[in-house]
Design an enzyme around this catalytic site. Structure first.
Site, PDB file in Angstrom:
ATOM      1  N   HIS A 133       0.390  -1.305  -0.678  1.00  0.00           N
ATOM      2  CA  HIS A 133      -0.126  -0.024   0.166  1.00  0.00           C
ATOM      3  C   HIS A 133       1.119   1.385   0.059  1.00  0.00           C
ATOM      4  O   HIS A 133       1.688   1.279   0.368  1.00  0.00           O
ATOM      5  CB  HIS A 133      -1.370  -0.315   1.029  1.00  0.00           C
ATOM      6  N   ASP A 210       3.222  -4.071   8.362  1.00  0.00           N
ATOM      7  CA  ASP A 210       1.509  -3.077   7.858  1.00  0.00           C
ATOM      8  C   ASP A 210       0.857  -4.646   8.425  1.00  0.00           C
ATOM      9  O   ASP A 210       0.630  -4.861   7.566  1.00  0.00           O
ATOM     10  CB  ASP A 210       2.009  -2.761   6.354  1.00  0.00           C
ATOM     11  N   GLN A 213      -4.035  -4.535   7.064  1.00  0.00           N
ATOM     12  CA  GLN A 213      -5.591  -5.439   6.631  1.00  0.00           C
ATOM     13  C   GLN A 213      -5.088  -6.680   7.573  1.00  0.00           C
ATOM     14  O   GLN A 213      -6.376  -7.461   7.614  1.00  0.00           O
ATOM     15  CB  GLN A 213      -5.114  -5.889   5.267  1.00  0.00           C
ATOM     16  N   LYS A 236     -10.216   0.118  11.411  1.00  0.00           N
ATOM     17  CA  LYS A 236     -10.613  -1.318   9.963  1.00  0.00           C
ATOM     18  C   LYS A 236     -10.798  -2.696  10.528  1.00  0.00           C
ATOM     19  O   LYS A 236     -11.133  -3.959  10.019  1.00  0.00           O
ATOM     20  CB  LYS A 236      -9.471  -1.276   9.494  1.00  0.00           C
TER      21      LYS A 236
HETATM   22  N1  PMP Z   1      -1.635  -0.007   4.376  1.00  0.00           N
HETATM   23  C1  PMP Z   1      -2.634  -1.356   4.111  1.00  0.00           C
HETATM   24  C2  PMP Z   1      -2.853  -2.250   4.383  1.00  0.00           C
HETATM   25  C3  PMP Z   1      -3.866  -0.674   4.030  1.00  0.00           C
HETATM   26  O1  PMP Z   1      -4.603  -1.109   3.867  1.00  0.00           O
HETATM   27  C4  PMP Z   1      -4.297   0.510   4.914  1.00  0.00           C
HETATM   28  C5  PMP Z   1      -5.536   1.358   4.741  1.00  0.00           C
HETATM   29  N2  PMP Z   1      -6.273   1.159   3.086  1.00  0.00           N
HETATM   30  C6  PMP Z   1      -2.971   1.498   5.379  1.00  0.00           C
HETATM   31  C7  PMP Z   1      -2.224   1.050   4.984  1.00  0.00           C
HETATM   32  C8  PMP Z   1      -3.211   2.968   5.863  1.00  0.00           C
HETATM   33  O2  PMP Z   1      -4.256   2.836   6.562  1.00  0.00           O
HETATM   34  P1  PMP Z   1      -4.924   3.969   7.327  1.00  0.00           P
HETATM   35  O3  PMP Z   1      -5.840   4.581   6.496  1.00  0.00           O
HETATM   36  O4  PMP Z   1      -5.838   3.919   8.476  1.00  0.00           O
HETATM   37  O5  PMP Z   1      -3.474   4.880   7.661  1.00  0.00           O
END
Ligand code: PMP
Length: 419
Positions: A133, A210, A213, A236
């Site tokens: 991401h 990270d 998910q 999430k």
């Molecule tokens: N890493 C992953 C794999 C994600 O799916 C997300 C959110 N889509 C993030 C990081 C970022 O999370 P946040 O927007 O809550 O900071």
């Protein structure tokens, strides 16, 4: 707030009954019952989390760590109780190792920009994967630019899993950081992080995970994972927005410089200099999202009562059903492992001949909420050979009825767009 060991209500989980705990799932969208399949973006909140937010503001609102009056004490206790709870939830770590942030993005930026910036040089390498991401990619791009360190990538193979055979050739003593997502938000792939971590440690690299998910969907034991630093977001996993966690080994966090300076992160201040508070407070400058953190406690209670194993089992059932049904529809290309093994419930796909934005707009007219776009993973989409995809992502309150609704709406879309 809970301090006792979690109780498991049921296995397997009864999603139809749990839906009643989520007020928003009773609403309609465009005259149809809401079918919420955008859980990888954010999850819905059970009434008890909404109640916890309201309860905090109605009964205990105050600032933390400052006052010695009753409300200040209650607010501090609620905030710090969630820290204890997070520490238990991720495998029984020390509470000092749990830092509250605004989310995964802030946690990863903290690690990359405020720590690694000072530790890396032009002779060093940062190893990422091709499925990261942007939150676990762009901070490292900027670190590489500032330090001269080289970014290298562990590729994905044709099954949308990491090509682990390539790891040996990439890992050597020049790799200082391995930053990897535990579960891809696009492909749904669950990565073999403990294996990667073990091999990264053999060459002396630090492992940043990270878990945005995975924390909502799998049992998470950061120590067993072999990680050094782990980031995830409350929103999430049934909790409020604006709350995230950075867990790090005490020794590492101890070495890291704070990134924000001001109230509550200091030990001692004179007109000439300042010293920092102990962990974790040196990373929590200013007034945090107290209500959000307090309500996150209720989300963790909820997840624990259901059981993370049961949640994962339920999602395996959802994804198996969705993969079968999408395959039956025909004309659909799935981006991600096509079996449930080592797979989470984010399911990205392309319906041949329909742009994901058009498809998502059409699905919305049928009450079905999915995500369309690059899902903050542009390089991965380029690798997949498409600018965008459509993503359905499931959680504990989704049922096979939701899969049916998705598939009927997709069939209608195919007829509407005449493909
Ligand atoms: N890493 C992953 C794999 C994600 O799916 C997300 C959110 N889509 C993030 C990081 C970022 O999370 P946040 O927007 O809550 O900071």
């Amino acid at each position: 707030m809970s301090s006792a060991a979690p109780q498991t209500i049921e296995t397997p989980l009864d999603a139809r009954r749990l839906r009643g705990d989520f007020p928003i799932l009773a609403r309609e969208v465009r005259g149809r019952p809401l079918v919420y399949l955008d859980n990888a973006a954010t999850t819905q909140k059970p009434a008890r989390v909404i109640d916890a937010l309201q309860h905090y503001y109605t009964h205990s609102n105050s600032n933390v760590h400052r006052g010695i009056h009753t409300l200040a004490d209650e607010a501090t206790q609620a905030y710090e109780a969630t820290r204890d709870h997070v520490a238990r939830f991720i495998g029984g770590v020390k509470r000092e190792e749990v830092v509250f942030t605004r989310g995964t993005t802030e946690a990863l930026n903290l690690v990359a920009n405020h720590w690694m910036l000072h530790e890396l040089g032009p002779e060093d390498k940062i190893l990422l994967t091709e499925m990261e991401h942007h939150a676990n990619l762009v901070p490292w791009l900027t670190v590489a630019k500032s330090t001269g360190a080289q970014l290298i990538y562990l590729p994905i193979d044709e099954t949308y899993r990491l090509d682990m055979d390539k790891l040996t050739g990439l890992l050597d003593e020049t790799v200082k950081i391995v930053a990897v997502s535990h579960m891809s938000n696009v492909l749904g792939t669950i990565n073999p992080v403990s294996d990667i971590a073990q091999r990264a440690h053999e060459v002396g690299a630090q492992v940043v995970v990270d878990a945005a998910q995975s924390a909502p969907h799998l049992p998470l034991d950061v120590d067993a994972l072999g990680a050094d630093l782990v980031a995830f977001s409350a929103h999430k996993m049934l909790g409020p927005t604006g709350v995230g966690v950075l867990w790090g080994r005490e020794e590492l966090l101890g070495r890291m410089e704070p990134c924000q300076f001001g109230g509550e992160m200091i030990e001692w201040v004179t007109y000439e200099k300042a010293t920092w508070a102990d962990l974790p407070h040196k990373f929590e400058a200013g007034t945090p999202n107290i209500a959000g953190v307090a309500a996150f406690d209720a989300a963790l209670d909820y997840l624990e009562e259901i059981g993370m194993e049961a949640i994962h089992e339920h999602e395996v059932e959802m994804i198996t059903c969705a993969l079968d049904r999408l395959r039956d529809l025909g004309g659909i290309r799935i981006f991600g492992p096509d079996t449930f093994e080592q797979r989470g419930s984010a399911l990205s796909f392309e319906v041949e001949g329909i742009h994901p934005h058009d498809l998502s707009t059409f699905l919305d007219t049928r009450g079905v909420a999915v995500r369309a776009g690059h899902h903050c993973a542009q390089p991965l989409h380029r690798k997949m050979g498409v600018p965008a995809s459509t993503r359905a992502s499931f959680y504990l309150y989704n049922t096979t009825d939701d899969v049916d609704s998705l598939c009927s709406a997709l069939q209608e879309a195919k007829e509407y767009f005449r493909i």
